[in-house]
Design an enzyme around this catalytic site. Structure first.
Site, PDB file in Angstrom:
ATOM      1  N   CYS A 126      -4.855   3.772   1.265  1.00  0.00           N
ATOM      2  CA  CYS A 126      -6.213   4.117   1.013  1.00  0.00           C
ATOM      3  C   CYS A 126      -7.488   3.994  -0.629  1.00  0.00           C
ATOM      4  O   CYS A 126      -8.068   4.289  -0.180  1.00  0.00           O
ATOM      5  CB  CYS A 126      -5.766   6.100   1.001  1.00  0.00           C
ATOM      6  SG  CYS A 126      -4.871   6.195   2.534  1.00  0.00           S
TER       7      CYS A 126
ATOM      8  N   ARG B 147      -6.807   6.894   9.623  1.00  0.00           N
ATOM      9  CA  ARG B 147      -8.284   6.644  10.016  1.00  0.00           C
ATOM     10  C   ARG B 147      -9.120   5.931  10.664  1.00  0.00           C
ATOM     11  O   ARG B 147      -9.090   5.587  11.587  1.00  0.00           O
ATOM     12  CB  ARG B 147      -6.894   5.085   9.376  1.00  0.00           C
ATOM     13  CG  ARG B 147      -6.629   4.990   7.775  1.00  0.00           C
ATOM     14  CD  ARG B 147      -6.148   3.769   8.091  1.00  0.00           C
ATOM     15  NE  ARG B 147      -4.928   3.741   6.650  1.00  0.00           N
ATOM     16  CZ  ARG B 147      -4.908   4.420   5.251  1.00  0.00           C
ATOM     17  NH1 ARG B 147      -5.655   4.442   4.728  1.00  0.00           N
ATOM     18  NH2 ARG B 147      -3.494   4.643   4.972  1.00  0.00           N
TER      19      ARG B 147
HETATM   20  C1  BEZ Z   1      -1.793   4.634   2.534  1.00  0.00           C
HETATM   21  O1  BEZ Z   1      -0.826   3.536   1.518  1.00  0.00           O
HETATM   22  O2  BEZ Z   1      -2.986   5.329   1.926  1.00  0.00           O
HETATM   23  C2  BEZ Z   1      -0.909   5.566   3.189  1.00  0.00           C
HETATM   24  C3  BEZ Z   1       0.255   5.200   3.694  1.00  0.00           C
HETATM   25  C4  BEZ Z   1       0.907   5.674   4.920  1.00  0.00           C
HETATM   26  C5  BEZ Z   1       0.580   7.478   4.801  1.00  0.00           C
HETATM   27  C6  BEZ Z   1      -0.548   7.751   3.766  1.00  0.00           C
HETATM   28  C7  BEZ Z   1      -1.265   6.950   3.242  1.00  0.00           C
END
Ligand code: BEZ
Length: 241
Positions: free
Chosen positions: A55, A138
């Site tokens: 993110c 996402r």
């Molecule tokens: C992330 O790295 O943004 C992420 C990865 C797995 C679950 C939630 C967020």
């Protein structure tokens, strides 16, 4: 990935429908969606959680490309099921501390919605329990100036978005609207576009025989033409002021 047998009670907005309306608190104040964005394109997107690496890479990229989206008259609105103070602390950390792939001092100035109740996330089908019942996937909703959903893309938690594609989607939708054409695989501004299938046999025959100026037919149902790249850019790029 979570396994779930939960009944499917959530709404899933669809392409061609009006974007579901909501009011929300954001890092830039309250918003009334989509009414506040009437007359502009807008991308509403969700991310799973603040203070997570994928993110963070995406937010830095969205913020770095905000002026490219603005050139296309396309605004950005983010959302996660975190609270406002988490959003503010995360965005400050990004600005103050994170350097990544040549990006630093990145300030996120587009609104980031707090959605602790998941009301908006559920309305937009962003909670997909097979992936996570506590985080949004996402999601990307591309919404036109009339508030209609024109493209939806969902990615799982582990997969960061492709930003060239998001820009290409807005360019292609605007081109299709401005010139009443469709855009083929991997289309980019300057590439040939697809002309609508001829409505009558006479027109189709003329096209197939090469009588319609600038149109090349690969078969009766598949005809392309060039569009002047300057004209395309003129139609899709917002004039300053
Ligand atoms: C992330 O790295 O943004 C992420 C990865 C797995 C679950 C939630 C967020």
């Amino acid at each position: 990935m979570e396994t779930t047998n939960e009944p499917r009670t959530q709404t899933m907005p669809r392409i061609g429908e009006k974007a579901p309306a909501f009011k929300a608190v954001t890092t830039q104040g309250d918003i009334v969606f989509p009414d506040q964005y009437a007359g502009s394109w807008v991308i509403l997107f969700s991310h799973p959680a603040d203070f997570t690496p994928v993110c963070t890479s995406e937010f830095m990229t969205f913020a770095s490309l905000e002026s490219r989206f603005a050139e296309l008259d396309c605004k950005l609105v983010g959302l996660s099921v975190d609270g406002l103070y988490s959003h503010i602390a995360w965005l400050r950390t990004i600005k103050d501390k994170i350097q990544y792939r040549g990006m630093k001092d990145v300030e996120v100035t587009f609104p980031l919605i707090e959605d602790i109740t998941m009301e908006v996330a559920k309305k937009y089908g962003m909670i997909q329990p097979g992936e996570s019942s506590t985080k949004a996937v996402r999601a990307v909703f591309v919404i036109d100036p009339k508030g209609m959903i024109r493209t939806i893309i969902y990615y799982p938690l582990s997969l960061g978005r492709n930003f060239d594609e998001l820009i290409r989607v807005v360019q292609a939708l605007k081109t299709a609207d401005a010139f009443s054409v469709a855009t083929p695989a991997d289309w980019r501004p300057g590439d040939d576009v697809i002309v609508p299938t001829a409505g009558s046999c006479g027109v189709a025959k003329d096209r197939m025989e090469g009588h319609e100026a600038g149109v090349t037919c690969h078969d009766w149902f598949f005809c392309t033409k060039k569009l002047d790249k300057t004209a395309v850019l003129g139609a899709i790029v917002k004039t300053p002021g």
